[in-house]
Design a protein around this motif. Sequence first.
Motif, PDB file in Angstrom:
ATOM      1  N   PRO A  19      -8.382   7.382  17.389  1.00  0.00           N
ATOM      2  CA  PRO A  19      -7.169   8.198  17.255  1.00  0.00           C
ATOM      3  C   PRO A  19      -6.417   7.849  15.975  1.00  0.00           C
ATOM      4  O   PRO A  19      -6.551   6.749  15.434  1.00  0.00           O
ATOM      5  CB  PRO A  19      -6.349   7.823  18.491  1.00  0.00           C
ATOM      6  CG  PRO A  19      -6.853   6.483  18.900  1.00  0.00           C
ATOM      7  CD  PRO A  19      -8.302   6.446  18.507  1.00  0.00           C
ATOM      8  N   ALA A  20      -5.649   8.791  15.504  1.00  0.00           N
ATOM      9  CA  ALA A  20      -4.830   8.569  14.315  1.00  0.00           C
ATOM     10  C   ALA A  20      -3.770   7.513  14.603  1.00  0.00           C
ATOM     11  O   ALA A  20      -3.320   7.366  15.738  1.00  0.00           O
ATOM     12  CB  ALA A  20      -4.168   9.878  13.890  1.00  0.00           C
ATOM     13  N   VAL A  21      -3.392   6.780  13.571  1.00  0.00           N
ATOM     14  CA  VAL A  21      -2.336   5.780  13.707  1.00  0.00           C
ATOM     15  C   VAL A  21      -1.064   6.193  12.976  1.00  0.00           C
ATOM     16  O   VAL A  21      -0.047   5.521  13.074  1.00  0.00           O
ATOM     17  CB  VAL A  21      -2.798   4.387  13.201  1.00  0.00           C
ATOM     18  CG1 VAL A  21      -3.929   3.861  14.061  1.00  0.00           C
ATOM     19  CG2 VAL A  21      -3.197   4.444  11.740  1.00  0.00           C
ATOM     20  N   ASP A  22      -1.136   7.309  12.231  1.00  0.00           N
ATOM     21  CA  ASP A  22       0.040   7.781  11.502  1.00  0.00           C
ATOM     22  C   ASP A  22      -0.113   9.269  11.230  1.00  0.00           C
ATOM     23  O   ASP A  22      -1.219   9.814  11.293  1.00  0.00           O
ATOM     24  CB  ASP A  22       0.189   7.020  10.179  1.00  0.00           C
ATOM     25  CG  ASP A  22       1.575   7.170   9.574  1.00  0.00           C
ATOM     26  OD1 ASP A  22       2.497   7.629  10.280  1.00  0.00           O
ATOM     27  OD2 ASP A  22       1.747   6.825   8.391  1.00  0.00           O
ATOM     28  N   ALA A  23       0.993   9.919  10.933  1.00  0.00           N
ATOM     29  CA  ALA A  23       1.002  11.327  10.553  1.00  0.00           C
ATOM     30  C   ALA A  23       2.034  11.519   9.452  1.00  0.00           C
ATOM     31  O   ALA A  23       3.086  10.879   9.470  1.00  0.00           O
ATOM     32  CB  ALA A  23       1.331  12.203  11.756  1.00  0.00           C
ATOM     33  N   GLN A  24       1.716  12.377   8.507  1.00  0.00           N
ATOM     34  CA  GLN A  24       2.615  12.671   7.389  1.00  0.00           C
ATOM     35  C   GLN A  24       2.702  14.173   7.199  1.00  0.00           C
ATOM     36  O   GLN A  24       1.696  14.881   7.325  1.00  0.00           O
ATOM     37  CB  GLN A  24       2.089  12.033   6.096  1.00  0.00           C
ATOM     38  CG  GLN A  24       1.993  10.521   6.126  1.00  0.00           C
ATOM     39  CD  GLN A  24       3.364   9.866   6.130  1.00  0.00           C
ATOM     40  OE1 GLN A  24       4.265  10.301   5.410  1.00  0.00           O
ATOM     41  NE2 GLN A  24       3.525   8.832   6.931  1.00  0.00           N
ATOM     42  N   VAL A  25       3.888  14.658   6.872  1.00  0.00           N
ATOM     43  CA  VAL A  25       4.080  16.078   6.583  1.00  0.00           C
ATOM     44  C   VAL A  25       3.282  16.430   5.333  1.00  0.00           C
ATOM     45  O   VAL A  25       3.283  15.690   4.352  1.00  0.00           O
ATOM     46  CB  VAL A  25       5.575  16.384   6.363  1.00  0.00           C
ATOM     47  CG1 VAL A  25       5.777  17.814   5.894  1.00  0.00           C
ATOM     48  CG2 VAL A  25       6.360  16.133   7.641  1.00  0.00           C
ATOM     49  N   VAL A  26       2.590  17.571   5.381  1.00  0.00           N
ATOM     50  CA  VAL A  26       1.783  18.029   4.248  1.00  0.00           C
ATOM     51  C   VAL A  26       2.610  18.959   3.373  1.00  0.00           C
ATOM     52  O   VAL A  26       3.238  19.905   3.867  1.00  0.00           O
ATOM     53  CB  VAL A  26       0.524  18.773   4.743  1.00  0.00           C
ATOM     54  CG1 VAL A  26      -0.185  19.471   3.590  1.00  0.00           C
ATOM     55  CG2 VAL A  26      -0.411  17.812   5.452  1.00  0.00           C
ATOM     56  N   THR A  27       2.615  18.680   2.076  1.00  0.00           N
ATOM     57  CA  THR A  27       3.150  19.599   1.085  1.00  0.00           C
ATOM     58  C   THR A  27       1.951  20.238   0.404  1.00  0.00           C
ATOM     59  O   THR A  27       1.149  19.537  -0.225  1.00  0.00           O
ATOM     60  CB  THR A  27       4.022  18.858   0.051  1.00  0.00           C
ATOM     61  OG1 THR A  27       5.113  18.232   0.724  1.00  0.00           O
ATOM     62  CG2 THR A  27       4.553  19.810  -1.002  1.00  0.00           C
ATOM     63  N   THR A  28       1.800  21.547   0.561  1.00  0.00           N
ATOM     64  CA  THR A  28       0.642  22.220  -0.017  1.00  0.00           C
ATOM     65  C   THR A  28       0.724  22.218  -1.538  1.00  0.00           C
ATOM     66  O   THR A  28       1.805  22.303  -2.119  1.00  0.00           O
ATOM     67  CB  THR A  28       0.531  23.660   0.504  1.00  0.00           C
ATOM     68  OG1 THR A  28       1.734  24.360   0.212  1.00  0.00           O
ATOM     69  CG2 THR A  28       0.267  23.681   1.998  1.00  0.00           C
ATOM     70  N   SER A  29      -0.444  22.107  -2.176  1.00  0.00           N
ATOM     71  CA  SER A  29      -0.522  22.081  -3.634  1.00  0.00           C
ATOM     72  C   SER A  29      -1.927  22.464  -4.068  1.00  0.00           C
ATOM     73  O   SER A  29      -2.897  22.102  -3.401  1.00  0.00           O
ATOM     74  CB  SER A  29      -0.194  20.681  -4.159  1.00  0.00           C
ATOM     75  OG  SER A  29      -0.454  20.596  -5.554  1.00  0.00           O
ATOM     76  N   ASN A  30      -2.025  23.145  -5.186  1.00  0.00           N
ATOM     77  CA  ASN A  30      -3.336  23.488  -5.725  1.00  0.00           C
ATOM     78  C   ASN A  30      -3.900  22.402  -6.633  1.00  0.00           C
ATOM     79  O   ASN A  30      -5.049  22.507  -7.066  1.00  0.00           O
ATOM     80  CB  ASN A  30      -3.268  24.803  -6.500  1.00  0.00           C
ATOM     81  CG  ASN A  30      -2.974  25.970  -5.587  1.00  0.00           C
ATOM     82  OD1 ASN A  30      -3.395  25.994  -4.436  1.00  0.00           O
ATOM     83  ND2 ASN A  30      -2.243  26.945  -6.085  1.00  0.00           N
ATOM     84  N   ALA A  85      -0.527  29.099   7.090  1.00  0.00           N
ATOM     85  CA  ALA A  85      -0.049  28.265   8.201  1.00  0.00           C
ATOM     86  C   ALA A  85       1.041  27.332   7.676  1.00  0.00           C
ATOM     87  O   ALA A  85       1.059  26.974   6.494  1.00  0.00           O
ATOM     88  CB  ALA A  85      -1.205  27.451   8.785  1.00  0.00           C
ATOM     89  N   THR A  86       1.946  26.955   8.555  1.00  0.00           N
ATOM     90  CA  THR A  86       3.036  26.051   8.175  1.00  0.00           C
ATOM     91  C   THR A  86       3.146  24.919   9.196  1.00  0.00           C
ATOM     92  O   THR A  86       2.445  24.907  10.209  1.00  0.00           O
ATOM     93  CB  THR A  86       4.372  26.801   8.074  1.00  0.00           C
ATOM     94  OG1 THR A  86       4.669  27.417   9.334  1.00  0.00           O
ATOM     95  CG2 THR A  86       4.337  27.861   6.977  1.00  0.00           C
ATOM     96  N   ALA A  87       4.033  23.994   8.913  1.00  0.00           N
ATOM     97  CA  ALA A  87       4.258  22.820   9.768  1.00  0.00           C
ATOM     98  C   ALA A  87       2.948  22.046   9.950  1.00  0.00           C
ATOM     99  O   ALA A  87       2.545  21.715  11.062  1.00  0.00           O
ATOM    100  CB  ALA A  87       4.884  23.217  11.107  1.00  0.00           C
ATOM    101  N   ILE A  88       2.291  21.753   8.834  1.00  0.00           N
ATOM    102  CA  ILE A  88       1.005  21.052   8.839  1.00  0.00           C
ATOM    103  C   ILE A  88       1.261  19.554   8.689  1.00  0.00           C
ATOM    104  O   ILE A  88       2.057  19.135   7.838  1.00  0.00           O
ATOM    105  CB  ILE A  88       0.079  21.557   7.723  1.00  0.00           C
ATOM    106  CG1 ILE A  88      -0.153  23.059   7.890  1.00  0.00           C
ATOM    107  CG2 ILE A  88      -1.228  20.792   7.700  1.00  0.00           C
ATOM    108  CD1 ILE A  88      -0.880  23.717   6.723  1.00  0.00           C
ATOM    109  N   LEU A  89       0.577  18.772   9.504  1.00  0.00           N
ATOM    110  CA  LEU A  89       0.655  17.316   9.416  1.00  0.00           C
ATOM    111  C   LEU A  89      -0.735  16.756   9.117  1.00  0.00           C
ATOM    112  O   LEU A  89      -1.734  17.205   9.678  1.00  0.00           O
ATOM    113  CB  LEU A  89       1.133  16.716  10.739  1.00  0.00           C
ATOM    114  CG  LEU A  89       2.518  17.100  11.233  1.00  0.00           C
ATOM    115  CD1 LEU A  89       2.755  16.493  12.600  1.00  0.00           C
ATOM    116  CD2 LEU A  89       3.577  16.647  10.244  1.00  0.00           C
ATOM    117  N   ALA A  90      -0.782  15.780   8.222  1.00  0.00           N
ATOM    118  CA  ALA A  90      -2.021  15.043   7.963  1.00  0.00           C
ATOM    119  C   ALA A  90      -2.054  13.853   8.915  1.00  0.00           C
ATOM    120  O   ALA A  90      -1.083  13.104   9.023  1.00  0.00           O
ATOM    121  CB  ALA A  90      -2.055  14.558   6.509  1.00  0.00           C
TER     122      ALA A  90
END
Length: 92
Positions: A19-30, A85-90
Amino acid sequence: MAQLPAWLRIFKSADQTAPAVDAQVVTTSNSVDLPQGTCLALYVGNSGDVTLVTAAGTVVTFVGVLAGSILPIMARRVNLTNTSATAILALY
């Protein structure tokens, strides 16, 4: 995110099903990769398409991802272009 302890980095790299141990908000970028490096998966909070660069460097678009979905793919970037899509978490 602080650097993970060595024992946890080894555990995470050896077992990609852990399982994941952390999550971070994704800022989309090319052009800018995820600041914490390649993630284990992505959580999609609001429905839409997700275009990403895989750990192997392949650009792929997941079409019609439903809200609340987890994409079990290691990604190094989520592209701005063609991602609706929005509200993406890594997940790490």
